[in-house]
Design a protein around this motif. Structure first.
Motif, short mmCIF file in Angstrom:
data_model
loop_
_atom_site.label_atom_id
_atom_site.label_comp_id
_atom_site.label_asym_id
_atom_site.label_seq_id
_atom_site.Cartn_x
_atom_site.Cartn_y
_atom_site.Cartn_z
N GLY A 269 0.81 -1.20 0.00
CA GLY A 269 0.00 0.00 0.00
C GLY A 269 0.84 1.25 0.00
N TYR A 270 0.18 2.39 -0.17
CA TYR A 270 0.87 3.67 -0.24
C TYR A 270 1.59 3.98 1.06
CZ TYR A 270 -0.94 5.08 -4.76
OH TYR A 270 -1.21 5.18 -6.10
N ASP A 271 1.01 3.61 2.19
CA ASP A 271 1.63 3.97 3.45
C ASP A 271 2.91 3.18 3.70
OD1 ASP A 271 0.08 6.05 4.67
OD2 ASP A 271 -1.55 4.60 4.79
N GLU A 272 3.19 2.15 2.89
CA GLU A 272 4.43 1.41 3.03
C GLU A 272 5.37 1.67 1.85
OE1 GLU A 272 2.21 -2.33 5.22
OE2 GLU A 272 3.82 -2.71 3.82
N ALA A 273 4.99 2.61 1.00
CA ALA A 273 5.78 2.85 -0.21
C ALA A 273 7.17 3.34 0.10
CB ALA A 273 5.06 3.88 -1.09
N GLU B 75 12.91 -0.71 -2.69
CA GLU B 75 13.58 0.51 -3.12
C GLU B 75 13.40 0.73 -4.61
OE1 GLU B 75 17.35 1.16 -0.12
OE2 GLU B 75 17.66 0.59 -2.21
N ARG B 76 13.32 2.00 -4.99
CA ARG B 76 13.28 2.36 -6.39
C ARG B 76 14.61 3.01 -6.74
NH1 ARG B 76 7.76 3.50 -8.36
NH2 ARG B 76 6.28 2.92 -6.76
N ALA C 22 8.52 7.39 -5.57
CA ALA C 22 9.25 7.30 -4.31
C ALA C 22 10.74 7.20 -4.58
CB ALA C 22 8.77 6.09 -3.51
N GLY C 23 11.54 7.95 -3.83
CA GLY C 23 12.98 7.89 -3.95
C GLY C 23 13.55 6.84 -3.02
N VAL C 24 14.88 6.77 -2.99
CA VAL C 24 15.56 5.80 -2.14
C VAL C 24 15.41 6.18 -0.67
CG1 VAL C 24 17.81 4.82 -1.56
CG2 VAL C 24 17.20 5.19 -3.96
N ILE C 25 15.44 7.48 -0.38
CA ILE C 25 15.37 7.96 1.01
C ILE C 25 13.91 8.01 1.45
CG2 ILE C 25 15.90 9.89 2.55
CD1 ILE C 25 18.11 10.67 0.58
N PRO C 26 13.55 7.41 2.59
CA PRO C 26 12.17 7.50 3.09
C PRO C 26 11.75 8.95 3.24
CG PRO C 26 13.41 5.85 4.32
CD PRO C 26 14.41 6.58 3.47
N GLY C 27 10.54 9.24 2.80
CA GLY C 27 10.03 10.60 2.89
C GLY C 27 10.45 11.48 1.74
N ARG C 28 11.02 10.90 0.69
CA ARG C 28 11.44 11.69 -0.46
C ARG C 28 10.84 11.10 -1.73
NH1 ARG C 28 14.75 15.18 -3.02
NH2 ARG C 28 15.87 14.49 -4.87
N ASP D 169 8.70 14.60 6.57
CA ASP D 169 9.37 14.02 7.73
C ASP D 169 9.73 12.55 7.53
OD1 ASP D 169 10.33 13.70 10.32
OD2 ASP D 169 8.35 13.19 11.10
N THR D 170 11.02 12.25 7.61
CA THR D 170 11.49 10.88 7.42
C THR D 170 10.94 9.95 8.48
OG1 THR D 170 13.53 11.66 6.37
CG2 THR D 170 13.54 9.42 7.23
N GLN D 171 10.86 10.42 9.72
CA GLN D 171 10.36 9.57 10.81
C GLN D 171 8.92 9.16 10.56
OE1 GLN D 171 12.26 8.35 13.26
NE2 GLN D 171 13.96 9.38 12.20
N ALA D 172 8.12 10.06 10.01
CA ALA D 172 6.73 9.73 9.70
C ALA D 172 6.67 8.64 8.63
CB ALA D 172 5.98 10.97 9.23
N ALA D 173 7.57 8.73 7.66
CA ALA D 173 7.59 7.74 6.58
C ALA D 173 8.03 6.37 7.07
CB ALA D 173 8.52 8.22 5.47
N MET D 174 8.86 6.35 8.14
CA MET D 174 9.41 5.09 8.64
C MET D 174 8.66 4.56 9.85
SD MET D 174 13.49 5.96 8.30
CE MET D 174 13.97 4.31 8.82
#
Length: 368
Positions: free
Chosen positions: A47-51, A56-57, A248-254, A273-278
């Motif tokens: 799902g999107y929330d785990e993208a 990794e892309r 989605a980039g390699v870095i979470p939240g990017r 926010d990276t923490q929100a993505a992880m």
């Protein structure tokens, strides 16, 4: 039971109902908006929330850098179509980046005899940097008469070693120049070559002048999109941005909007926010702002990246119930964006006049 008691009971019940209703409304208001399930057929695994924490892309080589130089944001006026992979005609693909006297110190290496590519590769230093500056060796191919990075199976009749005069870490200094000389001399000794080095003080001075120009014309621009009311979940942000072509980039939240030409840096970046993505449960992560960014010197002018940045911000703001602001939280009006766009056109003209056009190989190397 008296009428007073009944009345108080009714009033108490109404107050309790009001409290419960307000609590439910507050809970709904504070719950991050979620991605629509109507597009579930296009969701990545999980799902999107785990993208951002799943597969990794591959992302074009582009390191996110501090945003806000030269006033925070610049703009052009007329919007373009973000779905269209190209706006205008792209320049022809460029050759692999090579040494150039405009931004490199170059030392010629004369040879007594031709040298094979295998021997040249074996003589290369283990690292390709002198301090913080890129270091490179090129050979003059005997067959093609072109300068190139040494390759197996080729023969070379001359070489040249170079080090970059400046990049975003600053100008070439005396210590870095000395390291360049040591690396180039060691390479030349191994292949029985004789290097001819330019005068150090002249080259260091040239590096400082180039760095001064680059520092005063380096624009890394950003818009901040802030939620008006309800926060957003990572999946909600991803879903809305994906509709405009962001991936989605390699870095979470990017996320990035890729260039139409493979291998080039992305046109735009989108981050939160990276923490929100992880988070363990991204659906419950509350995001109240995202940042759209543009590294101006890295992207061709013909791609109209700021037009697309402006359009993306407007579409996302409308679709996600947000407002567009600068780094200080001030709302950006269309008139302000028009002024910024005019300033950006002047910057493009200045870079063109210096043979460092935005998006060109030399510009990408200098502003890196």
């Amino acid at each position: 039971m008296s009428n007073l008691t009944v009345g108080l009971a009714i009033i108490g019940g109404l107050l309790l109902a009001a409290v419960v209703a307000h609590g439910a409304w507050t809970s709904r208001r504070n719950t991050p908006r979620q991605a629509s399930t109507e597009e579930s057929d296009t969701l990545p695994p999980g799902g999107y929330d785990e993208a951002f924490t799943g597969t990794e892309r591959n992302e074009p080589t582009f390191d996110p850098l501090p945003i806000g130089a030269e006033g925070g944001a610049h703009s052009d006026a007329d919007g373009g179509n973000l779905i269209d992979p190209m706006l205008g005609k792209l320049p022809a693909p460029e050759k692999k980046p090579g040494l150039d006297a405009l931004i490199d110190v170059i030392a010629n290496i004369a040879l007594d005899n031709h040298v094979s590519g295998e021997a040249a590769i074996a003589a290369m230093p283990p690292t390709r940097r002198a301090g913080s500056k890129p270091f490179a060796v090129e050979g003059l191919n005997e067959a093609t008469r072109q300068w190139e990075t040494p390759e197996n199976g080729a023969w070379y009749e001359a070489f040249q070693a170079g080090v970059q005069l400046a990049n975003r870490t600053g100008a070439l200094n005396e210590i870095e120049y000395s390291e360049f000389v040591m690396k180039a001399q060691a390479f030349a000794d191994t292949i029985n070559g004789t290097p001819d080095f330019p005068e150090m003080l002249d080259e260091v001075a040239r590096g400082r002048e180039l760095d001064q120009f680059a520092s005063s014309h380096d624009a890394q621009l950003s818009f901040t999109l802030r939620a008006r009311s309800a926060a957003w979940s990572p999946g909600y942000v991803h879903q809305n941005a994906a509709r405009l072509g962001f991936v989605a980039g390699v870095i979470p939240g990017r996320m990035v909007l890729s260039s139409a030409e493979p291998g080039l840096p992305p046109l735009l970046g989108l981050s939160f926010d990276t923490q929100a993505a992880m988070a363990e449960d991204p659906a419950q992560s509350a995001i109240r702002e995202v940042t759209l960014s543009l590294d101006v010197p890295q992207v061709y002018r013909t791609e109209q990246p700021f037009v697309r940045m402006r359009e993306a911000a407007q579409i996302l703001a409308e679709g996600m119930d947000g407002v567009i602001t600068d780094d200080n939280g001030h709302m950006l009006q269309p008139e302000a964006m028009d002024v910024i766009g005019a300033d950006l056109e002047k910057l493009y003209d200045t870079l063109d006049a210096r043979d460092l056009s935005a998006g060109s190989v030399l510009a990408r190397r200098l502003f890196s």
